[in-house]
Motif scaffolding. Structure first.
Motif, PDB file in Angstrom:
ATOM      1  N   GLU A 130       6.782  -2.684  -7.688  1.00 11.41           N
ATOM      2  CA  GLU A 130       7.301  -1.450  -7.069  1.00 11.41           C
ATOM      3  C   GLU A 130       8.728  -1.663  -6.603  1.00 11.41           C
ATOM      4  O   GLU A 130       9.605  -0.811  -6.810  1.00 11.41           O
ATOM      5  CB  GLU A 130       6.413  -1.018  -5.892  1.00 11.41           C
ATOM      6  CG  GLU A 130       6.968   0.228  -5.204  1.00 11.41           C
ATOM      7  CD  GLU A 130       6.131   0.743  -4.034  1.00 11.41           C
ATOM      8  OE1 GLU A 130       6.520   1.761  -3.453  1.00 11.41           O
ATOM      9  OE2 GLU A 130       5.095   0.137  -3.710  1.00 11.41           O
ATOM     10  N   ALA A 131       8.981  -2.805  -5.987  1.00 11.68           N
ATOM     11  CA  ALA A 131      10.331  -3.060  -5.461  1.00 11.68           C
ATOM     12  C   ALA A 131      11.365  -3.098  -6.581  1.00 11.68           C
ATOM     13  O   ALA A 131      12.436  -2.479  -6.474  1.00 11.68           O
ATOM     14  CB  ALA A 131      10.347  -4.364  -4.674  1.00 11.68           C
ATOM     15  N   ASP A 152      12.317  11.431  -8.698  1.00  7.32           N
ATOM     16  CA  ASP A 152      11.134  12.159  -9.169  1.00  7.32           C
ATOM     17  C   ASP A 152      10.269  11.250 -10.041  1.00  7.32           C
ATOM     18  O   ASP A 152       9.036  11.262  -9.972  1.00  7.32           O
ATOM     19  CB  ASP A 152      11.548  13.398  -9.990  1.00  7.32           C
ATOM     20  CG  ASP A 152      12.062  14.505  -9.090  1.00  7.32           C
ATOM     21  OD1 ASP A 152      11.886  14.358  -7.855  1.00  7.32           O
ATOM     22  OD2 ASP A 152      12.644  15.470  -9.601  1.00  7.32           O
ATOM     23  N   TYR A 153      10.945  10.507 -10.901  1.00  9.88           N
ATOM     24  CA  TYR A 153      10.204   9.613 -11.809  1.00  9.88           C
ATOM     25  C   TYR A 153       9.400   8.601 -10.986  1.00  9.88           C
ATOM     26  O   TYR A 153       8.214   8.372 -11.236  1.00  9.88           O
ATOM     27  CB  TYR A 153      11.190   8.905 -12.744  1.00  9.88           C
ATOM     28  CG  TYR A 153      10.538   7.893 -13.656  1.00  9.88           C
ATOM     29  CD1 TYR A 153       9.599   8.305 -14.600  1.00  9.88           C
ATOM     30  CD2 TYR A 153      10.837   6.544 -13.570  1.00  9.88           C
ATOM     31  CE1 TYR A 153       8.978   7.391 -15.436  1.00  9.88           C
ATOM     32  CE2 TYR A 153      10.223   5.624 -14.403  1.00  9.88           C
ATOM     33  CZ  TYR A 153       9.287   6.049 -15.338  1.00  9.88           C
ATOM     34  OH  TYR A 153       8.673   5.145 -16.161  1.00  9.88           O
ATOM     35  N   LEU A 154      10.058   8.018  -9.948  1.00 11.61           N
ATOM     36  CA  LEU A 154       9.360   7.047  -9.108  1.00 11.61           C
ATOM     37  C   LEU A 154       8.192   7.713  -8.382  1.00 11.61           C
ATOM     38  O   LEU A 154       7.104   7.143  -8.272  1.00 11.61           O
ATOM     39  CB  LEU A 154      10.324   6.425  -8.096  1.00 11.61           C
ATOM     40  CG  LEU A 154      11.377   5.480  -8.687  1.00 11.61           C
ATOM     41  CD1 LEU A 154      12.417   5.112  -7.644  1.00 11.61           C
ATOM     42  CD2 LEU A 154      10.713   4.213  -9.207  1.00 11.61           C
ATOM     43  N   TYR A 202       5.750   5.660  -6.281  1.00  7.38           N
ATOM     44  CA  TYR A 202       6.632   4.629  -5.754  1.00  7.38           C
ATOM     45  C   TYR A 202       7.695   5.303  -4.895  1.00  7.38           C
ATOM     46  O   TYR A 202       7.894   6.516  -4.977  1.00  7.38           O
ATOM     47  CB  TYR A 202       7.349   3.883  -6.886  1.00  7.38           C
ATOM     48  CG  TYR A 202       6.470   2.946  -7.686  1.00  7.38           C
ATOM     49  CD1 TYR A 202       5.216   2.558  -7.226  1.00  7.38           C
ATOM     50  CD2 TYR A 202       6.908   2.419  -8.907  1.00  7.38           C
ATOM     51  CE1 TYR A 202       4.419   1.702  -7.969  1.00  7.38           C
ATOM     52  CE2 TYR A 202       6.107   1.564  -9.652  1.00  7.38           C
ATOM     53  CZ  TYR A 202       4.864   1.213  -9.177  1.00  7.38           C
ATOM     54  OH  TYR A 202       4.088   0.364  -9.904  1.00  7.38           O
ATOM     55  N   SER A 203       8.399   4.516  -4.091  1.00 11.68           N
ATOM     56  CA  SER A 203       9.477   5.100  -3.304  1.00 11.68           C
ATOM     57  C   SER A 203      10.550   4.056  -3.039  1.00 11.68           C
ATOM     58  O   SER A 203      10.245   2.882  -2.816  1.00 11.68           O
ATOM     59  CB  SER A 203       8.923   5.624  -1.978  1.00 11.68           C
ATOM     60  OG  SER A 203       9.933   5.591  -1.005  1.00 11.68           O
ATOM     61  N   ALA A 204      11.802   4.496  -3.044  1.00 18.30           N
ATOM     62  CA  ALA A 204      12.913   3.562  -2.837  1.00 18.30           C
ATOM     63  C   ALA A 204      12.893   2.985  -1.425  1.00 18.30           C
ATOM     64  O   ALA A 204      13.412   1.896  -1.184  1.00 18.30           O
ATOM     65  CB  ALA A 204      14.229   4.270  -3.101  1.00 18.30           C
ATOM     66  N   SER A 205      12.273   3.722  -0.483  1.00 14.53           N
ATOM     67  CA  SER A 205      12.263   3.209   0.896  1.00 14.53           C
ATOM     68  C   SER A 205      11.317   2.016   1.035  1.00 14.53           C
ATOM     69  O   SER A 205      11.282   1.361   2.069  1.00 14.53           O
ATOM     70  CB  SER A 205      11.819   4.317   1.842  1.00 14.53           C
ATOM     71  OG  SER A 205      10.509   4.732   1.470  1.00 14.53           O
ATOM     72  N   HIS A 206      10.530   1.733  -0.009  1.00 17.10           N
ATOM     73  CA  HIS A 206       9.543   0.649   0.100  1.00 17.10           C
ATOM     74  C   HIS A 206      10.094  -0.715  -0.295  1.00 17.10           C
ATOM     75  O   HIS A 206       9.385  -1.697  -0.172  1.00 17.10           O
ATOM     76  CB  HIS A 206       8.322   0.957  -0.785  1.00 17.10           C
ATOM     77  CG  HIS A 206       7.480   2.067  -0.260  1.00 17.10           C
ATOM     78  ND1 HIS A 206       6.438   2.614  -0.972  1.00 17.10           N
ATOM     79  CD2 HIS A 206       7.536   2.760   0.893  1.00 17.10           C
ATOM     80  CE1 HIS A 206       5.890   3.586  -0.267  1.00 17.10           C
ATOM     81  NE2 HIS A 206       6.540   3.702   0.865  1.00 17.10           N
ATOM     82  N   ILE A 207      11.342  -0.769  -0.820  1.00 18.59           N
ATOM     83  CA  ILE A 207      11.813  -2.054  -1.380  1.00 18.59           C
ATOM     84  C   ILE A 207      11.688  -3.179  -0.358  1.00 18.59           C
ATOM     85  O   ILE A 207      11.004  -4.171  -0.590  1.00 18.59           O
ATOM     86  CB  ILE A 207      13.267  -1.945  -1.871  1.00 18.59           C
ATOM     87  CG1 ILE A 207      13.341  -0.932  -3.020  1.00 18.59           C
ATOM     88  CG2 ILE A 207      13.780  -3.319  -2.347  1.00 18.59           C
ATOM     89  CD1 ILE A 207      14.724  -0.751  -3.592  1.00 18.59           C
TER      90      ILE A 207
END
Length: 1442
Positions: A657-658, A709-711, A716-721
């Protein structure tokens, strides 16, 4: 306390015995008084002045002072601690275990017979007593010799006295160390140590590094008075230890093991001796530590123990086999065990008189130790006349006789030693000494010596030395990482930044995580390689296991840094992922951390399981689960609720995910090609009337999709990295913590004596169990040990009868001017230098020399077993050059007993007989001869038991007899060679073996034997002797003479007379290697009249024999049987072995069933949307991944068999390599068919694939063929790999490359042209996937989900059908327009049937399925052909004399 007279006849045996005693008595008194006056506080007084007390009570023996005594005394003087002596006392010690007598070994079918298992499981056997009420006391400064035949409980007693109780069911009685009981002595485990029989070392470390590590962890906190720094102390201590055993010259040589070339066996034994000495312990137990040492080294070793015992006040307990009298005389007390009964315990002086008073006779010059253990064996003992009716007949009677003797009462007085004042003061001083030694940073209860930080430092240094010592593996590992990165990079090369690149970029990131996780899997294997060594060091209290775990991590940091960086740098930039520094370093860091977590995970799996089989099952299964649930094959939203928890506990999924979020955040991805509808034609270029299709996250009517949107569509989410990075660290801490927890609980389990295993199918042939239930009822005599020559006439007659059936032999074997030279990095090295000799029928020849004189080399050269080096000279049979069939007609028993573990003794003998006796002999005759040999070797009671591996199955001595039997049944017509048939046996077994060889020679066989440390009786059995000195130079060849007189005369004539009562065999070796070696004995020999006579004899023998008919006729065949017979017999054996090898078969079946059910339920009932076409692809793709797990088990098995074939069966020309390969291939096949059926049934219907029989049957056929493909691949890698480790490094590279290019990870159209036209078509996995997909997916009806339709408006005034007419009849012919009559919101689905989807992966027609299936069959055949080819390339011819 009685002390023996120690004499200093400075290695000059020419002085009359005892002359040195008087000189030494005076000197020693002078010394001891001098030392007392100069060091008033020194308490060495206790051991120095007792010389005179028991002077004349003992037989005076000449015992030389040890050469390093001065150094030891010096160490003692400078020790800051007062003394470390404890002593050990034990009383009524009884040990019981669950009996492991003849057990039944199940086979593949019988293991499923549940009722039988339950019935047998109910009968709980009674506990078996392996040590019965033993008592004794060893005070500081005393040495106790424990004698007993193998299996009589010696090792058990030693383990009790070394305070190692794990693995024994019940221990009663008490053991005291000083005045501490066993429980409170636990925290001083580094001061009560035991040196076991096995040598456990890291083979790639040098001797110096091994000892460096040991001494570094034993540096006391308060240093001795004469050392400046810790470093200086450590260096001095290390060089003292190396010097003490005379192995300083090996400091830079690797220790080595069976596979890594290193120091010789005797030297390795000495390394394990000094490693135990480095603990500076107070109670030391030595279990058969002289095994494999020659007599002079063994004596030197015992002297070293004697000296250290005296100087340091250690309590030393030793068990020895074949102990010569020189060694025996160094001990104070002797304890004799027989089957757990203590039949004698007293001072050494009383032992022999006690046994003689019972009516036993000890022969002249016999080893007293062998005499003491032989009195309970009818075939060994001699009875004095007048005692025939009343001597003790077995161990029970002997034990009663001992119990009534005054010796016992006298010895029992010492049992209250723990309560005496002396013991209490000693213990108090000992505890103070320990406190002085121990680092102050350690807690009070810790048994270690140096601080935790120092332990970690030493372990880290050793970790790097291990890697550096095994550079080859390390370089292969890092090299294959680079190669794999380049291949993967070229596979995903320049992924476009549009919708076509989404899948490719995902694949690239998936591979970055996956590859490094797969590399980490080898940690499981490493964990088991290092485990016994760690247990040993833990018992020595060298370091805390936590230090080892932390050191492994510290050593990993730079290595993984290099590995991950090289992989990511190549892959990241070749794939053309997001080109910003922030993105690159984030990706690199996440992969690095994930690799760390996976390494820790596999280490934890390795540490958590007791055996490798269990751990490899778990690691293999967990990697499958982790890969399926990483979120690449099945997107998170599509996972089934019953398995989604795996996603949450999968470290890889957090990493994935990251890296995905890192790659796609803030990007805009335009839709292109088939993802944009309509497209291509000029009239469809207006984006208002187009839309994305089949791209997750695209909004209705849009022609591009945002990264966010694709994530989100993958949840998934960019805030999860960075949240995920935190979670990864948490996993890492958890895994490391668990690893430490499990490692702390490792243990060197007490090995119970090996059980005899009887295969289930032979169960009826054997009367089970032959052991009476109650040990006490055995008032009858113990059954005579094998070869008991009974005095009754009929027994003698039957013996002779067996002798007459033996093959007689008339050929004379001669060799002249034999030299053997090998190339080494330092130039040529001569191993044999002009050796001459002969063996005649009926002659038993001994080949002797010190360790490393070239005995084994000479045998190898004579038996034509060498494949390297150059040989000069002539080897003749009957005065003629060697015939073709020579290797077959000469028997050769190797030093190591290499046997097929799953054969029974009888099967092994029959196998050899059928393959090696000549073609003319009928099968019945061959098998009848096997019975003769079984009689002769007395293998009756064992004939139906499995040979087994060392530790389970036959004992060393029984295996030795099987080795000899295997050679004998082949009717060797020329002669029999044996390489050290007696090493590792006890005195009785050795004597039996040699007496048996004598029997053969008397029956007319010619026998040549190399032999180590023979006792006087053994030596007397031989006729002639060839004595070699270092460098393979002859020192003597000729008769031994009656009572060895001829040899004694020869050496006596050259000023080296043999002292009376000494063992002539030991004397000669001493003369040639020891004190007298200033004389060049080789030169003496060349100039002696004996040498002339030998040359004359040789010439006449050769001319004589050459004139006569040859004694053996050569049939001109290389092998005794034809190829078809060989294949039949060898395949039969391979079948039986696999049938009995339940671990292997069960693992194979469990892996298939487990993976199939897991994949089947993960892809449960696949539906018919567009996205689910991808799931069909992946569900089938996972079938490929049963291969790595099975191959990992198959290769070690293949290589084990291959080693057996190459070390023994190939060299004795039993059967050809073609038969060998055929047997291994054919025996696997039934199991492969079963595996394919099981996998198919468990997977096919759960995944909801088409049920029609033409589809299902075709799929099953391809699945079956794949079993053969991957098995062939595994076997051809194994056929050529030098060892199992190498094979396991090649596998991932091979399978990884094939998987990458099979068109799944990257569709055919996107593979680079460089690869597309050759590797894609050479790839079996491509055709496998092709046929599986066509058969399952071709007629699949596809219905789009709402989110999958491309939704757009046609230009005004047109219906959807009119607007899309040209498109649907042209490029979009495979699309499905659902609402042709609508004038707004046209809904187009990408595919109509599965065949439309397959067209995008280069499968355009149904006949491709059968075409690919046929090609798979061709691949299966060719992969087996490669096994033959590579095995042929590996097989070398052996060297002939030039």
């Amino acid at each position: 306390m009685v002390r023996r007279s120690t004499s200093i006849s400075v290695l000059n045996t020419a002085l009359p015995a005892g002359a040195g005693d008087d000189i030494f008595r005076t000197i020693s008194r002078t010394f001891s008084h001098k030392s007392h006056n100069s060091h008033p506080g020194n308490n060495s007084e206790k051991w120095d002045d007792v010389e005179d007390s028991g002077e004349d009570s003992s037989v005076k023996t000449t015992v030389e002072e040890w050469r390093l005594t001065a150094t030891v005394k010096d160490v003692q003087l400078n020790d800051p601690a007062e003394s470390r002596s404890l002593g050990v006392t034990w009383k009524d010690l009884t040990v019981q275990v669950v009996p492991s007598d003849a057990m039944v070994h199940e086979n593949v079918l019988s293991q499923f017979n549940i009722p039988q298992q339950i019935k047998e499981g109910r009968q709980k056997p009674a506990l078996k007593t392996i040590l019965n009420s033993s008592s004794g006391c060893v005070k500081p400064g005393e040495m106790l010799l424990v004698l007993g035949r193998p299996g009589s409980g010696c090792t058990t007693l030693l383990k009790m006295l070394a305070n190692k109780r794990k693995g024994y069911t019940k221990v009663s009685g008490d053991v005291h160390f000083g005045s501490l009981d066993a429980k409170s002595a636990q925290q001083y485990r580094g001061y009560v140590v035991m040196n076991t029989e096995e040598e456990l070392f890291y083979p790639t470390l040098t001797v110096g590094q091994t000892m460096d590590f040991a001494t570094r962890l034993n540096i006391p906190h308060e240093l001795p008075r004469d050392t400046e720094s810790r470093e200086a102390f450590q260096q001095k201590f290390k060089s003292f230890l190396l010097d003490s055993m005379g192995i300083s010259h090996t400091e830079d040589t690797k220790v080595g093991d069976a596979f890594v070339r290193g120091v010789s066996g005797g030297e390795r034994k000495r390394v394990s001796i000094i490693e135990a000495l480095s603990t500076r312990a107070s109670v030391m137990c030595w279990d058969n530590s002289t095994r494999g040492l020659d007599a002079s080294t063994a004596l030197e070793y015992t002297r070293a123990l004697r000296c250290m015992t005296d100087a340091m006040g250690v309590a030393t307990i030793v068990t020895l086999y074949q102990a010569g009298n020189g060694i025996y005389d160094l001990f104070d007390k002797v304890l004799v065990l027989d089957e757990g009964e203590q039949v004698f315990y007293g001072s050494r002086e009383e032992a022999r008189p006690f046994m003689e008073s019972q009516g036993f006779v000890c022969g002249d010059g016999a080893n007293v130790a062998d005499f003491l253990t032989g009195v309970t064996v009818p075939s060994e003992r001699a009875i004095r006349s007048g005692f025939e009716s009343r001597f003790p007949r077995n161990n029970i009677e002997l034990e009663q006789a001992y119990r009534q003797s005054p010796i016992k009462a006298n010895m029992d007085r010492q049992l209250d030693y723990p309560t005496t004042h002396e013991a209490k003061t000693n213990t108090k001083t000992f505890c103070e000494a320990v406190t002085i030694d121990k680092s102050h940073q350690l807690p009070k209860s810790s048994p270690m010596t140096v601080s935790f930080l120092d332990q970690v430092r030493a372990c880290v240094a050793r970790q790097y030395q291990i890697i550096w010592g095994d550079k080859a593996t390390f370089i292969i590992k890092q090299g294959s990482t680079l190669v794999q990165a380049l291949i993967a990079g070229s596979l995903f090369y320049n992924a476009p930044a549009n919708s076509a690149g989404l899948f490719v970029k995902g694949g690239s990131l998936f591979l970055a995580l996956l590859y490094n996780a797969l590399v980490a899997m080898s940690e499981v294997t490493d964990s088991f390689a290092g485990r016994p060594i760690l247990s040993k060091h833990k018992a020595f209290a060298f370091f805390n296991p936590a230090a080892f775990c932390i050191a492994q991590i510290a050593a990993d940091v730079p290595i993984l840094l290099f590995q991950v960086s090289s992989f990511i740098v190549i892959l990241y930039w070749m794939t053309a992922l997001k080109a910003t520094a922030a993105a690159f370093f984030t990706c690199w860091f996440v992969v690095y951390v994930t690799t760390f977590v996976m390494t820790a995970f596999f280490r934890m799996v390795g540490a958590a399981f007791p055996n490798f089989d269990a751990a490899s099952k778990v690691s293999g299964f967990s990697i499958t689960a982790f890969i399926v649930y990483i979120g690449y094959q099945i997107a998170k939203p599509a996972m089934h609720p019953w398995f989604v928890w795996i996603y949450w506990i999968d470290p890889l999924s957090y990493g994935f995910e990251a890296v995905m979020a890192n790659e796609f955040k803030g990007q805009t991805i335009p839709c292109v090609y088939s993802n944009l509808i309509p497209n291509y034609l000029p009239q469809y270029q207006d984006s208002a009337h187009q839309a994305c299709a089949g791209i997750a996250g695209a909004r209705p009517g849009a022609t591009e999709v945002s990264g966010e949107d694709y994530l989100a569509s993958l949840s998934y989410s960019a805030s999860h990295i960075w949240r995920n990075v935190g979670i990864l660290f948490a996993w890492w801490i958890l895994f490391v913590g668990l690893t430490i927890f499990f490692t702390q609980r490792w243990d060197d389990a007490a090995g119970s004596s090996g059980a005899l295993l009887i295969p289930r199918e032979n169960r009826r042939k054997v009367a089970l169990p032959t052991i009476p239930t109650d040990e006490e009822t055995q008032a009858h005599e113990k059954a005579p040990r094998q070869n008991a020559t009974d005095s009754s006439d009929d027994a003698v007659a039957s013996q002779n009868q067996a002798g007459t059936n033996l093959m007689r032999n008339t050929s004379v074997f001669t060799w002249r001017k034999l030299s053997y030279v090998v190339k080494t990095p330092h130039g040529d090295r001569t191993l044999l230098d002009n050796v001459h000799g002969y063996v005649k029928p009926g002659m038993l020849g001994a080949l002797m020399g010190s360790s490393g004189a070239g005995k084994t080399t000479l045998l190898d050269v004579l038996a034509q077993r060498k494949t390297e080096g150059t040989i000069h000279g002539e080897i003749f049979v009957d005065g003629r050059p060697l015939p073709v069939s020579f290797q077959r007609s000469a028997g050769y028993c190797e030093q190591l007993d290499v046997h097929e573990a799953y054969s029974t003794v009888r099967e092994a003998l029959e196998f050899s007989a059928l393959l090696r006796q000549s073609r003319e002999t009928s099968r019945e005759e061959k098998l009848a001869y096997v019975d003769t040999i079984i009689d002769l070797l007395e293998l009756h009671d064992l004939e139906h038991t499995l040979i087994g591996k060392l530790g389970t199955g036959l004992s060393v001595e029984q295996r030795k007899r099987v080795t000899i039997g295997v050679e004998l049944v082949s009717k060797p017509s020329i002669l029999i060679f044996l390489d050290e048939p007696t090493s590792g046996l006890d005195g009785q077994a050795a004597f039996n073996t040699v007496r048996f060889l004598r029997k053969l020679a008397d029956a007319g066989q010619a026998v040549l034997v190399t032999i180590h440390q023979p006792s006087a009786q053994l030596f007397a059995q031989f006729d002639t002797l060839l004595l070699l000195a270092k460098g393979g130079k002859t020192v003597y060849f000729g008769d031994i003479g009656d009572n060895a007189n001829t040899i004694k005369d020869y050496f006596g004539r050259y000023d080296a007379p043999c002292p009376p009562g000494a063992n002539p065999a030991e004397h000669m070796i001493d003369v040639v290697t020891g004190a007298h070696s200033e004389k060049d004995w080789h030169k003496v020999w060349l100039e002696s009249p004996e040498a002339d006579r030998m040359h004359r004899d040789l010439d006449s023998i050769i001319t004589d024999a050459a004139g006569k008919e040859p004694g053996t006729t050569d049939d001109g065949h290389e092998f005794a049987t034809n190829l078809w017979t060989q294949i039949r017999i060898v395949t039969h054996r391979a079948n039986v072995n696999l049938f009995r090898n339940i671990d292997y078969v069960n693992n194979k079946l469990a892996l298939h069933v487990g993976v199939a059910l897991f994949i089947g339920f993960s892809f449960w009932q696949i539906g018919n949307s567009v996205a689910e076409q991808q799931l069909v692809l992946f569900a089938l793709f996972n079938y490929i991944f049963v291969a790595p797990g099975v191959i990992a088990q198959l290769q070690p098995l293949f290589i084990e068999r291959r080693d057996l074939y190459e070390t023994r069966e190939k060299k004795s020309k039993m059967y050809s390599w073609i038969a060998f390969v055929t047997g291994l291939i054919v025996s696997e096949m039934p199991y492969l068919v079963i595996c394919a059926i099981l996998y198919f049934l468990c997977f096919y219907y759960t995944a909801g694939l088409p049920v029609a029989s033409d589809k299902a049957g075709a799929t099953f056929f391809v699945m079956l063929i794949y079993q053969f493909i991957y098995t062939g691949m595994g076997q051809f890698v194994a056929a050529y790999a030098p060892n199992a480790v190498f094979a396991s490094l090649v596998n991932p590279l091979l399978i990884g490359t094939l998987v990458s290019f099979c068109g799944v990870l990257v569709p055919y159209d996107q593979i680079q042209p460089f690869w597309r036209y050759w590797i894609y078509y050479l790839n079996p996995f491509n055709f496998l996937m092709g046929s599986l997909l066509v058969f399952t997916d071709f007629d699949w009806e596809i219905k789009c989900k709402e989110s999958e339709f491309a939704v757009f408006d046609p230009p005004s005034g047109q219906t959807c059908a009119q607007y899309l007419g040209a498109w649907l009849s042209g490029p979009g012919s495979r699309n499905n327009l659902v609402n042709p009559d609508a004038t707004a919101e046209c809904r187009v689905c990408q595919y109509t049937r599965g065949s439309d989807y397959l067209d995008t992966v280069n499968l355009s027609d149904y006949y491709f399925g059968w075409r690919d299936a046929a090609i798979c069959v061709i691949f299966a055949i060719s992969s087996y052909a490669l096994v033959y080819l590579l095995m042929k390339l590996r097989t070398k011819a052996s060297k002939k004399a030039e």
